[in-house]
Design a protein around this motif. Structure first.
Motif, mmCIF file in Angstrom:
data_model
loop_
_atom_site.group_PDB
_atom_site.id
_atom_site.type_symbol
_atom_site.label_atom_id
_atom_site.label_comp_id
_atom_site.label_asym_id
_atom_site.label_seq_id
_atom_site.Cartn_x
_atom_site.Cartn_y
_atom_site.Cartn_z
ATOM 1 N N TYR A 37 -13.154 -33.855 3.397
ATOM 2 C CA TYR A 37 -12.601 -34.773 2.735
ATOM 3 C C TYR A 37 -13.594 -35.708 2.014
ATOM 4 N N PHE A 38 -14.753 -35.956 2.683
ATOM 5 C CA PHE A 38 -15.833 -36.915 2.113
ATOM 6 C C PHE A 38 -16.439 -36.070 1.003
ATOM 7 N N ALA A 39 -16.537 -34.608 1.283
ATOM 8 C CA ALA A 39 -17.159 -33.974 -0.035
ATOM 9 C C ALA A 39 -16.243 -33.870 -1.241
ATOM 10 N N ARG A 72 -17.173 -35.729 -4.883
ATOM 11 C CA ARG A 72 -17.088 -35.067 -6.147
ATOM 12 C C ARG A 72 -15.991 -35.724 -7.050
ATOM 13 N N PHE A 73 -14.959 -36.382 -6.561
ATOM 14 C CA PHE A 73 -14.070 -37.125 -7.371
ATOM 15 C C PHE A 73 -14.979 -38.306 -7.924
ATOM 16 N N VAL A 74 -15.385 -39.026 -7.255
ATOM 17 C CA VAL A 74 -16.244 -40.420 -7.717
ATOM 18 C C VAL A 74 -17.110 -39.872 -8.836
ATOM 19 N N LEU A 75 -17.994 -38.757 -8.286
ATOM 20 C CA LEU A 75 -18.834 -38.379 -9.257
ATOM 21 C C LEU A 75 -18.374 -37.836 -10.722
ATOM 22 N N GLY A 76 -17.073 -37.245 -10.761
ATOM 23 C CA GLY A 76 -16.381 -36.846 -11.778
ATOM 24 C C GLY A 76 -15.919 -38.064 -12.803
ATOM 25 N N VAL A 77 -15.414 -38.953 -11.931
ATOM 26 C CA VAL A 77 -14.619 -40.136 -12.590
ATOM 27 C C VAL A 77 -16.071 -40.878 -13.342
ATOM 28 N N ALA A 78 -17.299 -41.046 -12.632
ATOM 29 C CA ALA A 78 -18.300 -41.543 -13.032
ATOM 30 C C ALA A 78 -18.899 -41.040 -14.569
ATOM 31 N N LEU A 79 -19.064 -39.835 -14.305
ATOM 32 C CA LEU A 79 -19.357 -39.185 -15.461
ATOM 33 C C LEU A 79 -18.522 -39.264 -16.535
ATOM 34 N N LEU A 80 -17.105 -39.105 -16.353
ATOM 35 C CA LEU A 80 -16.001 -39.265 -17.402
ATOM 36 C C LEU A 80 -16.310 -40.649 -18.366
ATOM 37 N N ILE A 82 -12.183 -31.717 -11.265
ATOM 38 C CA ILE A 82 -11.302 -31.164 -10.830
ATOM 39 C C ILE A 82 -11.598 -30.282 -9.630
ATOM 40 N N ALA A 83 -12.775 -30.053 -9.548
ATOM 41 C CA ALA A 83 -13.266 -29.432 -8.116
ATOM 42 C C ALA A 83 -12.925 -30.427 -7.006
ATOM 43 N N GLY A 84 -13.554 -31.768 -7.210
ATOM 44 C CA GLY A 84 -12.826 -32.514 -6.037
ATOM 45 C C GLY A 84 -11.755 -32.809 -5.885
ATOM 46 N N LEU A 85 -10.645 -32.638 -6.798
ATOM 47 C CA LEU A 85 -9.358 -32.583 -6.471
ATOM 48 C C LEU A 85 -8.800 -31.322 -5.841
ATOM 49 N N MET A 86 -9.649 -30.192 -5.979
ATOM 50 C CA MET A 86 -9.102 -29.067 -5.424
ATOM 51 C C MET A 86 -9.827 -28.666 -3.992
ATOM 52 N N PRO A 91 -9.803 -30.191 -0.944
ATOM 53 C CA PRO A 91 -9.072 -30.236 0.271
ATOM 54 C C PRO A 91 -8.123 -28.685 0.341
ATOM 55 N N PHE A 92 -7.741 -28.439 -0.733
ATOM 56 C CA PHE A 92 -6.830 -27.361 -0.752
ATOM 57 C C PHE A 92 -7.534 -26.049 -0.231
#
Length: 94
Positions: free
Chosen positions: A40-42, A46-54, A75-79, A81-82
Motif C-alpha cells: 500500500y505504501f508503494a 506511485r499515486f502521489v508521484l502521478g498526481v504531482a506530475l499531472l 494508473i499504476a498506483g491505482l492498480m 493493490p489489485f
C-alpha cells in the motif's frame, strides 16, 4: 507542485542509479515491501508521484510527455493493490 514532482523524480532517479551500482541491495530493499503495508505504501507513492506530475505538466517544457508519464504512474498506483502480494513476490523472484 513542481517542487514536489522534482523531489519525487530525483528520488526515482537516485533509486535507478542505486540499482545500477548495487542491484542486489536494491532488490533487498524491494523485498522489504513484501508486506500488505509495503504494498500500500508503494501504491500511495506511485499515486502521489502521478498526481504531482499531472499538476506540474502545464508548466513544464514538454507538457504532453510529463502529463502522459503522470497518467501512467497514477494508473499504476491505482492498480498496485489489485496485483496482490503473491504476484509482487513472483515479479521479484523473476
Amino acid at each position: 507542485m513542481i517542487l514536489v514532482a522534482l523531489v519525487l523524480s530525483v528520488f526515482i532517479v537516485a533509486l535507478g542509479v542505486f540499482g545500477i551500482i548495487a542491484p542486489s541491495r536494491l532488490l533487498a530493499v524491494a523485498r522489504s515491501f513484501q508486506t500488505p503495508a509495503g504494498l500500500y505504501f508503494a501504491a500511495v507513492f506511485r499515486f502521489v508521484l502521478g498526481v504531482a506530475l499531472l499538476l506540474a505538466a502545464r508548466t513544464s517544457r514538454s507538457p504532453q510527455i510529463v502529463y502522459l508519464l503522470g497518467l501512467i504512474i497514477l494508473i499504476a498506483g491505482l492498480m498496485t493493490p489489485f496485483f496482490g502480494l503473491e504476484r509482487f513476490r513472483r515479479l521479484l523472484d523473476w
